[in-house]
Scaffold this active site. Structure first.
Site, PDB file in Angstrom:
ATOM      1  N   CYS A   2       7.105  20.312 -30.021  1.00  0.00           N
ATOM      2  CA  CYS A   2       6.283  19.175 -29.796  1.00  0.00           C
ATOM      3  C   CYS A   2       6.798  17.863 -29.865  1.00  0.00           C
ATOM      4  O   CYS A   2       7.890  17.517 -30.404  1.00  0.00           O
ATOM      5  CB  CYS A   2       4.868  19.500 -30.688  1.00  0.00           C
ATOM      6  SG  CYS A   2       4.310  21.093 -31.014  1.00  0.00           S
ATOM      7  N   ARG A  27      11.126  17.626 -23.797  1.00  0.00           N
ATOM      8  CA  ARG A  27      11.084  18.890 -24.638  1.00  0.00           C
ATOM      9  C   ARG A  27      10.200  19.941 -24.360  1.00  0.00           C
ATOM     10  O   ARG A  27      10.339  20.791 -24.802  1.00  0.00           O
ATOM     11  CB  ARG A  27      10.438  18.156 -26.151  1.00  0.00           C
ATOM     12  CG  ARG A  27      11.256  17.030 -26.633  1.00  0.00           C
ATOM     13  CD  ARG A  27      10.484  16.275 -27.859  1.00  0.00           C
ATOM     14  NE  ARG A  27      10.366  16.864 -28.876  1.00  0.00           N
ATOM     15  CZ  ARG A  27      11.041  16.816 -29.970  1.00  0.00           C
ATOM     16  NH1 ARG A  27      12.007  15.862 -30.064  1.00  0.00           N
ATOM     17  NH2 ARG A  27      10.697  17.402 -30.901  1.00  0.00           N
ATOM     18  N   TRP A  75       3.326  21.931 -27.594  1.00  0.00           N
ATOM     19  CA  TRP A  75       4.020  23.118 -27.422  1.00  0.00           C
ATOM     20  C   TRP A  75       3.427  24.175 -28.285  1.00  0.00           C
ATOM     21  O   TRP A  75       3.578  24.263 -29.206  1.00  0.00           O
ATOM     22  CB  TRP A  75       5.651  23.104 -27.451  1.00  0.00           C
ATOM     23  CG  TRP A  75       6.112  24.282 -27.456  1.00  0.00           C
ATOM     24  CD1 TRP A  75       6.518  25.229 -28.271  1.00  0.00           C
ATOM     25  CD2 TRP A  75       7.002  24.990 -26.000  1.00  0.00           C
ATOM     26  NE1 TRP A  75       6.929  26.442 -27.762  1.00  0.00           N
ATOM     27  CE2 TRP A  75       7.360  26.239 -26.450  1.00  0.00           C
ATOM     28  CE3 TRP A  75       7.003  24.435 -24.801  1.00  0.00           C
ATOM     29  CZ2 TRP A  75       8.104  26.817 -25.535  1.00  0.00           C
ATOM     30  CZ3 TRP A  75       7.446  25.369 -23.896  1.00  0.00           C
ATOM     31  CH2 TRP A  75       8.099  26.409 -24.231  1.00  0.00           C
ATOM     32  N   ASN A  99       3.803  18.448 -35.928  1.00  0.00           N
ATOM     33  CA  ASN A  99       4.971  19.680 -35.383  1.00  0.00           C
ATOM     34  C   ASN A  99       5.096  20.640 -36.397  1.00  0.00           C
ATOM     35  O   ASN A  99       5.189  20.143 -37.521  1.00  0.00           O
ATOM     36  CB  ASN A  99       6.056  18.968 -34.952  1.00  0.00           C
ATOM     37  CG  ASN A  99       6.049  17.832 -33.672  1.00  0.00           C
ATOM     38  OD1 ASN A  99       5.090  18.277 -32.908  1.00  0.00           O
ATOM     39  ND2 ASN A  99       7.036  17.171 -33.374  1.00  0.00           N
ATOM     40  N   GLY A 100       5.269  21.796 -35.873  1.00  0.00           N
ATOM     41  CA  GLY A 100       5.725  22.741 -37.215  1.00  0.00           C
ATOM     42  C   GLY A 100       4.696  23.931 -37.094  1.00  0.00           C
ATOM     43  O   GLY A 100       3.834  23.970 -36.434  1.00  0.00           O
ATOM     44  N   GLU A 484      25.074  40.974 -21.847  1.00  0.00           N
ATOM     45  CA  GLU A 484      24.636  39.543 -21.875  1.00  0.00           C
ATOM     46  C   GLU A 484      25.682  38.398 -21.805  1.00  0.00           C
ATOM     47  O   GLU A 484      25.745  37.576 -21.408  1.00  0.00           O
ATOM     48  CB  GLU A 484      23.627  39.301 -23.158  1.00  0.00           C
ATOM     49  CG  GLU A 484      23.287  38.132 -23.520  1.00  0.00           C
ATOM     50  CD  GLU A 484      22.554  37.376 -22.755  1.00  0.00           C
ATOM     51  OE1 GLU A 484      21.902  37.832 -21.513  1.00  0.00           O
ATOM     52  OE2 GLU A 484      22.649  36.075 -22.756  1.00  0.00           O
ATOM     53  N   LYS A 488      25.952  35.292 -19.255  1.00  0.00           N
ATOM     54  CA  LYS A 488      26.232  33.951 -19.732  1.00  0.00           C
ATOM     55  C   LYS A 488      27.616  33.422 -18.852  1.00  0.00           C
ATOM     56  O   LYS A 488      27.612  32.317 -18.505  1.00  0.00           O
ATOM     57  CB  LYS A 488      26.546  33.808 -21.180  1.00  0.00           C
ATOM     58  CG  LYS A 488      25.219  33.709 -22.216  1.00  0.00           C
ATOM     59  CD  LYS A 488      24.123  32.667 -21.778  1.00  0.00           C
ATOM     60  CE  LYS A 488      23.275  33.259 -20.722  1.00  0.00           C
ATOM     61  NZ  LYS A 488      22.059  34.130 -20.916  1.00  0.00           N
ATOM     62  N   GLU A 491      27.043  33.259 -14.770  1.00  0.00           N
ATOM     63  CA  GLU A 491      26.107  32.335 -14.643  1.00  0.00           C
ATOM     64  C   GLU A 491      26.231  30.490 -14.565  1.00  0.00           C
ATOM     65  O   GLU A 491      25.812  29.820 -14.025  1.00  0.00           O
ATOM     66  CB  GLU A 491      24.597  32.426 -14.975  1.00  0.00           C
ATOM     67  CG  GLU A 491      24.165  32.245 -16.303  1.00  0.00           C
ATOM     68  CD  GLU A 491      22.872  32.461 -16.947  1.00  0.00           C
ATOM     69  OE1 GLU A 491      21.825  31.996 -16.122  1.00  0.00           O
ATOM     70  OE2 GLU A 491      22.539  33.071 -17.769  1.00  0.00           O
ATOM     71  N   HIS A 507      36.310  55.721 -16.732  1.00  0.00           N
ATOM     72  CA  HIS A 507      35.502  56.365 -15.275  1.00  0.00           C
ATOM     73  C   HIS A 507      35.611  55.353 -14.356  1.00  0.00           C
ATOM     74  O   HIS A 507      34.428  55.300 -13.398  1.00  0.00           O
ATOM     75  CB  HIS A 507      34.105  56.731 -15.731  1.00  0.00           C
ATOM     76  CG  HIS A 507      33.893  57.536 -16.940  1.00  0.00           C
ATOM     77  ND1 HIS A 507      34.129  58.916 -16.792  1.00  0.00           N
ATOM     78  CD2 HIS A 507      33.493  57.366 -18.361  1.00  0.00           C
ATOM     79  CE1 HIS A 507      34.115  59.516 -17.801  1.00  0.00           C
ATOM     80  NE2 HIS A 507      33.706  58.672 -18.845  1.00  0.00           N
ATOM     81  N   LYS A 603      15.673  27.899 -13.473  1.00  0.00           N
ATOM     82  CA  LYS A 603      15.137  28.199 -15.055  1.00  0.00           C
ATOM     83  C   LYS A 603      14.062  29.380 -14.969  1.00  0.00           C
ATOM     84  O   LYS A 603      14.235  30.303 -15.845  1.00  0.00           O
ATOM     85  CB  LYS A 603      14.417  27.384 -15.738  1.00  0.00           C
ATOM     86  CG  LYS A 603      14.346  27.564 -17.247  1.00  0.00           C
ATOM     87  CD  LYS A 603      15.319  28.083 -17.959  1.00  0.00           C
ATOM     88  CE  LYS A 603      15.019  28.430 -19.321  1.00  0.00           C
ATOM     89  NZ  LYS A 603      16.143  29.130 -20.054  1.00  0.00           N
TER      90      LYS A 603
HETATM   91  C1  AGP Z   1      19.325  34.074 -18.200  1.00  0.00           C
HETATM   92  O1  AGP Z   1      20.325  33.256 -18.762  1.00  0.00           O
HETATM   93  C2  AGP Z   1      19.111  33.694 -16.923  1.00  0.00           C
HETATM   94  N1  AGP Z   1      18.653  32.442 -16.658  1.00  0.00           N
HETATM   95  C3  AGP Z   1      17.875  34.831 -16.246  1.00  0.00           C
HETATM   96  O2  AGP Z   1      18.981  35.899 -16.217  1.00  0.00           O
HETATM   97  C4  AGP Z   1      16.897  35.009 -16.970  1.00  0.00           C
HETATM   98  O3  AGP Z   1      16.924  35.573 -18.156  1.00  0.00           O
HETATM   99  C5  AGP Z   1      15.861  35.702 -16.085  1.00  0.00           C
HETATM  100  O4  AGP Z   1      15.694  35.070 -14.762  1.00  0.00           O
HETATM  101  C6  AGP Z   1      14.500  36.154 -16.631  1.00  0.00           C
HETATM  102  O5  AGP Z   1      13.739  34.943 -16.960  1.00  0.00           O
HETATM  103  P1  AGP Z   1      12.557  34.977 -18.155  1.00  0.00           P
HETATM  104  O6  AGP Z   1      13.163  35.294 -19.506  1.00  0.00           O
HETATM  105  O7  AGP Z   1      11.973  33.788 -17.986  1.00  0.00           O
HETATM  106  O8  AGP Z   1      11.627  36.076 -17.618  1.00  0.00           O
END
Ligand code: AGP
Length: 608
Positions: A2, A27, A75, A99-100, A484, A488, A491, A507, A603
């Site tokens: 927030c 934010r 938020w 906030n909090g 993961e 990272k 991407e 394999h 995002k």
């Molecule tokens: C993760 O770094 C990516 N931006 C992407 O894989 C993301 O995790 C995926 O699109 C799922 O998004 P969500 O968690 O908002 O559903």
């Protein structure tokens, strides 16, 4: 997180408040509001769901003329996204923004209800406002009433309070949620971060945790909660607006990596009891019988959310002996002719709560009459509204496209669900207690780990940033974080990187090993240590360039090794993953990429 703005001075408070809230929009928030005190000592509140523009529309119809006020972008944490839950909150003589998270708000609410207080909202903030009002009796100053109330609070707060009974006075206080007091000429502006102060002043007092301040147009006096006067020295606000909004970091991504220890406190808040060795999530909305009858859990997500589910599934199997779990990729699952056994529950994992494929799965699963629980970050998002129950992971707004702090929060939230389930399924209470104790120290272990290894990961990134291919390898709970870690890297650096179970090397993937590649091995100090090192030796025997991330103290041969020192064992993959986050970040920076907005990515993937 927030946003808070407060003002007292000669200007029209509304203009300063709305302008300041706009500075805090980055934010992330879902509602906004201001409250001001006019020259007749009349207080006025305007609140709206949605963006600041909505609030501005409300104010166009009813402009506020006062020279003192407070503003807030919310938020949502406790209570949905509604105007009633938006701040500022007003209880009798008190107007307040916060906030909090107040962990003990329920017990305080019960006590205040017995005193005749009624509550319009679902928020913990309104309870705190009522608590302050209950102390604010004749002869008691607002400062004293606030201090007395805050001594009873467990949790985190950053607050700004005013009352028509003390015109010209703003009380602010902080514990775990930043608050800054900007000292202007004949005016004082307070805010949750310095970006809202720029343009008015660069001289500010940064409140410390446990401090409270009395502000008026001539400045501020700072006190402890025990009302001991403190001689707080103003500091100069450095940096431009963009730098301040990123917390002084170059990119939101690094800010979000480094703040995950702090935000994890919010994820854990009120949900674990290390002394009792128990975990408890409020939101699943499952009866005891439903909890006991669960026999199958399907975890649904995309990308990082899917990998969080995969890691959580290992913990779920360890903690809940009679449960089967499956983790599915939403974009595939939504089209499969899947069948879910009786007594299934679906965990729908999504940071944004808007991912189209995940939402489609949710709807397909609901058609089959299966209970759906959200593991979501954005409050009030579509998935959060459509699931039967669930829990918010409280990671705060995640601005950078690459998900980091939300991954950690999602794993922890699902782990807490598993820990809670364990009790209903004859799970080992000692194991639950071990996990609970690890969760209780996880935030500071993450913080220590990030600070200790940040420079090392930056140096390693520079050494490997010119490669175009990478393999990330791990076994057991190190396998999901290898997936993961590879995501990272790919991407944000655009390096082709693949995550693999290290047992799979022979394999096929080991055919790839040559000088185009480097290999990252996540090696855990557990019963599979020797097996995990087997894959490493296979790659090294073929000249592979190897980086090992490990919590083991054993001798390991590799080109580079980063060892984490921590009492944490079960959750060591989460610590190793924070190293991977830093590694990917610094490689992307070294390659000159747009770290927060990588090419081709969004995002929230709200399309198929
Ligand atoms: C993760 O770094 C990516 N931006 C992407 O894989 C993301 O995790 C995926 O699109 C799922 O998004 P969500 O968690 O908002 O559903």
């Amino acid at each position: 997180m927030c946003g808070i703005v407060g003002y007292v001075g000669k200007k029209t408070a509304q203009d300063v408040l709305v302008g300041g809230l706009r500075r805090l929009e980055y934010r992330g928030y879902d509602s906004a509001g201001i409250a001001t005190l006019d020259d007749n000592n009349e207080a006025h509140i305007a609140r709206s769901v949605g963006k600041i523009a909505e609030l501005a529309n409300v104010l166009d119809g009813a402009p506020q003329t006062g020279h003192l006020g407070i503003g807030h972008t919310r938020w949502a944490t406790h209570g949905g996204v509604t105007e009633t839950n938006a701040h500022p909150h007003h209880v009798k003589n008190i107007y307040m923004v916060h906030n909090g998270i107040i962990e003990n708000y329920k017990e305080l609410k019960a006590e205040l209800s017995d005193k005749g207080y009624e509550f319009a909202s679902d928020t913990d903030t309104e309870v705190l406002a009522a608590l302050i009002d209950s102390n604010y009796t004749d002869g008691v100053t607002l400062k004293d009433a606030v201090a007395k109330a805050l001594k009873r609070v467990r949790g985190t707060y950053g607050i700004a309070v005013f009352s028509p009974k003390e015109p010209g006075t703003l009380i602010v206080a902080r514990l775990g949620s930043p608050l800054i007091i900007g000292l202007g000429q004949g005016e004082t502006i307070i805010a949750s971060d310095a970006s809202a102060l720029l343009g008015y002043t660069r001289e500010a007092i940064y409140l410390n945790d446990g401090e409270l301040a009395v502000c008026n147009k001539d400045g501020a006096e700072v006190f402890t909660l025990g009302l001991k006067h403190l001689d707080s020295k103003p500091e100069t606000i450095e940096g431009d607006l963009a730098q301040i909004q990123k917390g002084g970091y170059d990119y939101f991504l690094l800010k979000e990596i480094m703040e995950q220890a702090t935000t994890l406190h919010n994820t854990l808040s009120g949900r674990i009891d290390p002394k009792a060795g128990k975990m408890h999530l409020g939101g699943p909305n499952l009866t005891e019988k439903e909890m006991r009858d669960i026999r199958h859990v399907v975890i649904v997500g995309c990308g990082t959310a899917y990998y969080a589910g995969l890691l959580a599934s290992y913990y779920m199997e360890q903690l809940v002996p009679d449960l089967t779990t499956e983790v599915v990729i939403a974009s595939e699952y939504r089209y499969r002719s899947f069948h879910l056994p009786k007594n299934s529950v679906a965990l729908i994992v999504s940071q944004s709560g808007e991912t189209a494929d995940t939402l489609a799965c949710l709807r397909e699963i609901k058609k089959r009459g299966v209970k759906t629980l959200g593991i979501v970050n954005v409050v009030g998002s579509t998935i959060a509204r459509e699931v039967d129950g669930g829990t918010y992971v409280h990671a705060g707004p995640e601005i950078s496209v690459a998900s980091t702090k939300a991954f950690t929060a999602q794993v922890v939230a699902m782990l807490m669900f598993a820990g809670m389930l364990s009790e209903y399924h004859g799970g080992d209470p000692k194991l639950v207690a071990e996990f609970t104790r690890e969760l209780s120290i996880l935030p500071e272990e993450i913080e220590k780990n990030l600070e200790t290894h940040r420079a090392t990961m930056e140096a390693l990134a520079k050494k490997y940033s010119k490669y175009d291919h990478a393999l990330y390898l791990g076994r057991d709970t190190a396998f999901p974080i290898s997936l993961e870690g590879a995501l990272k890297l790919k991407e944000i650096s655009y390096i082709h990187s693949e995550g693999y179970a290290s047992g799979e090397l022979k394999h096929g993937p080991i055919a790839l090993v040559d000088d185009r590649f480097f290999e990252v091995f996540n090696i855990l100090d557990n019963w599979l240590f020797d097996k995990s090192c087997g894959g490493l030796h296979e790659v090294r025997a073929r000249g592979g360039k190897t980086i090992v991330l490990t919590d083991s103290k054993a001798d390991i041969e590799a080109d580079d090794i980063v060892r984490i020192e921590s009492p944490i064992k079960h959750l060591a993959p989460i610590l190793l993953n924070t190293l991977q986050q830093l590694f990917a970040y610094y490689i992307a920076v070294d390659r000159g990429n747009d770290v927060d907005q990588p090419r081709n990515l969004a995002k929230s993937v709200t399309v198929e």
